[in-house]
Design an enzyme around this catalytic site. Structure first.
Site, PDB file in Angstrom:
ATOM      1  N   LYS A 180       1.260 -34.146   7.581  1.00 29.02           N
ATOM      2  CA  LYS A 180       0.193 -35.231   7.473  1.00 29.02           C
ATOM      3  C   LYS A 180      -0.356 -34.712   5.828  1.00 29.02           C
ATOM      4  O   LYS A 180      -0.926 -34.131   4.765  1.00 29.02           O
ATOM      5  CB  LYS A 180      -0.633 -34.761   8.082  1.00 29.02           C
ATOM      6  CG  LYS A 180      -0.314 -34.474   9.748  1.00 29.02           C
ATOM      7  CD  LYS A 180      -1.139 -33.557  10.801  1.00 29.02           C
ATOM      8  CE  LYS A 180      -1.184 -32.608  10.844  1.00 29.02           C
ATOM      9  NZ  LYS A 180      -1.501 -31.894  11.875  1.00 29.02           N
ATOM     10  N   THR A 212     -13.799 -34.257  10.951  1.00 28.42           N
ATOM     11  CA  THR A 212     -12.581 -34.680  11.293  1.00 28.42           C
ATOM     12  C   THR A 212     -12.035 -33.665  12.260  1.00 28.42           C
ATOM     13  O   THR A 212     -11.122 -32.959  11.687  1.00 28.42           O
ATOM     14  CB  THR A 212     -11.958 -34.245  10.109  1.00 28.42           C
ATOM     15  OG1 THR A 212     -12.537 -33.492   9.468  1.00 28.42           O
ATOM     16  CG2 THR A 212     -12.659 -35.781   9.340  1.00 28.42           C
ATOM     17  N   GLY A 214     -11.265 -31.052  14.652  1.00 29.11           N
ATOM     18  CA  GLY A 214      -9.610 -31.277  15.614  1.00 29.11           C
ATOM     19  C   GLY A 214      -8.914 -32.284  15.807  1.00 29.11           C
ATOM     20  O   GLY A 214      -8.007 -32.532  16.181  1.00 29.11           O
ATOM     21  N   THR A 215      -8.544 -33.036  14.429  1.00 31.35           N
ATOM     22  CA  THR A 215      -7.923 -33.849  14.141  1.00 31.35           C
ATOM     23  C   THR A 215      -6.131 -34.099  14.499  1.00 31.35           C
ATOM     24  O   THR A 215      -5.354 -34.931  14.549  1.00 31.35           O
ATOM     25  CB  THR A 215      -8.055 -35.300  12.971  1.00 31.35           C
ATOM     26  OG1 THR A 215      -8.044 -33.787  12.005  1.00 31.35           O
ATOM     27  CG2 THR A 215      -9.189 -35.414  12.352  1.00 31.35           C
ATOM     28  N   GLY A 216      -6.125 -32.389  14.501  1.00 28.26           N
ATOM     29  CA  GLY A 216      -4.161 -32.195  14.138  1.00 28.26           C
ATOM     30  C   GLY A 216      -3.709 -31.697  14.929  1.00 28.26           C
ATOM     31  O   GLY A 216      -2.679 -32.176  15.426  1.00 28.26           O
ATOM     32  N   CYS A 217      -4.968 -31.032  16.092  1.00 32.07           N
ATOM     33  CA  CYS A 217      -4.530 -30.958  17.613  1.00 32.07           C
ATOM     34  C   CYS A 217      -4.713 -32.340  18.456  1.00 32.07           C
ATOM     35  O   CYS A 217      -3.843 -32.726  19.022  1.00 32.07           O
ATOM     36  CB  CYS A 217      -5.947 -30.214  18.117  1.00 32.07           C
ATOM     37  SG  CYS A 217      -6.483 -28.674  17.333  1.00 32.07           S
TER      38      CYS A 217
END
Length: 269
Positions: A180, A212, A214-217
């Site tokens: 990412k 932004t 929680g974008t990774g989860c």
């Protein structure tokens, strides 16, 4: 309800709870549901957090986490597993054992190390355990630049660095790596999907937004939902990537810090 309207694709999510509901288990469940799947959980920790940051973490005992996962797998079953916040070496070891018990299921490993507000969520010893135990078990590994740097020891500050970092993680045993690029400087954000047979580039203008959290989860869970539904890896990642972009663009504007996404946008359109 017709058969076609039933949830398709069961995802077992092993991760921590976010009281603000923007990340963690709550974001994972909302994402899987929004994409038509069914999410079940094994909660690794209860956190005290909101959009301003994490102020407390209460780990769940390892045996209870394993019991949650086994209860789900023995009855409801799963078509994919997604992992998030794990907390310490014992939990990483326990999750690795669970993945071995559920061998054959695609595992999406999100190596959660630092919360959006900067709080450390994984000590150094546990990072080493993730490197040795979870990376080789990952059907898809989804690190951001700081996480990739911690796992490989390589700087990740450019697209070429993302490629080198991803190749290093493939060499450690991951079957696919989604590098990412949100932490890499530039007007455009580039995410790079690497497999042993090639790469796929996902690129877009950077959204100027504070929402932004929680974008990774969310991205990892969206990938897991697609894989659980039988989509090819590149198609599952493309669907997940587009879902997150729109979830950011339509964020509801909640909170005073890093706000949550609009996980339910697919249900209203």
């Amino acid at each position: 309800m017709t058969t076609s309207a039933l949830p398709r694709g069961r995802v077992l999510i092993i991760a921590g709870s976010d009281s603000g509901s923007g990340a963690g288990i709550q974001a994972d469940l909302k994402t899987v549901m929004a994409l038509g799947g069914y999410g079940a959980t094994a909660i690794t920790a209860v956190t005290v957090q909101n959009t301003l940051g994490v102020t407390g973490v209460h780990p769940i005992p390892v045996d209870i986490v394993q019991a949650q996962a086994r209860a789900v797998l023995s009855d409801i079953g799963a078509d994919a597993i997604k992992t998030g916040m794990l907390g310490d070496v014992a939990m990483v070891e326990a999750v690795a054992a669970l993945l071995d018990e559920a061998s054959g299921l695609p595992a999406v490993i999100d190596p959660v190390m630092i919360a959006k507000g900067g709080a450390a969520l994984l000590p150094d010893a546990a990072i080493a355990a993730v490197r040795s135990l979870l990376v080789p078990r990952a059907g898809l590994l989804t690190p951001n630049a700081p996480e990739a740097e911690a796992l490989t020891g390589l700087k990740v500050e450019s697209l070429d660095d993302q490629r080198r970092g991803g190749e290093a993680l493939l060499a450690l045993g991951a079957r696919a790596v989604l590098m990412k690029g949100g932490h890499v400087a530039g007007e455009r954000v580039v995410d790079l999907l690497l497999t042993p047979v090639g790469e796929t580039v996902f690129e877009t203008d950077r959204q100027e937004t504070r929402h932004t959290h929680g974008t990774g989860c969310t991205l990892a869970s969206a990938c897991a939902a697609g894989l659980a539904q039988g989509l090819p890896l590149d198609v599952a990642v493309a669907q997940a990537w587009a879902y997150v972009q729109e979830a950011m663009a339509s964020a509801p504007g909640l909170g005073k810090g890093h706000g949550p996404l609009d996980h339910g946008w697919t249900l209203r359109r």
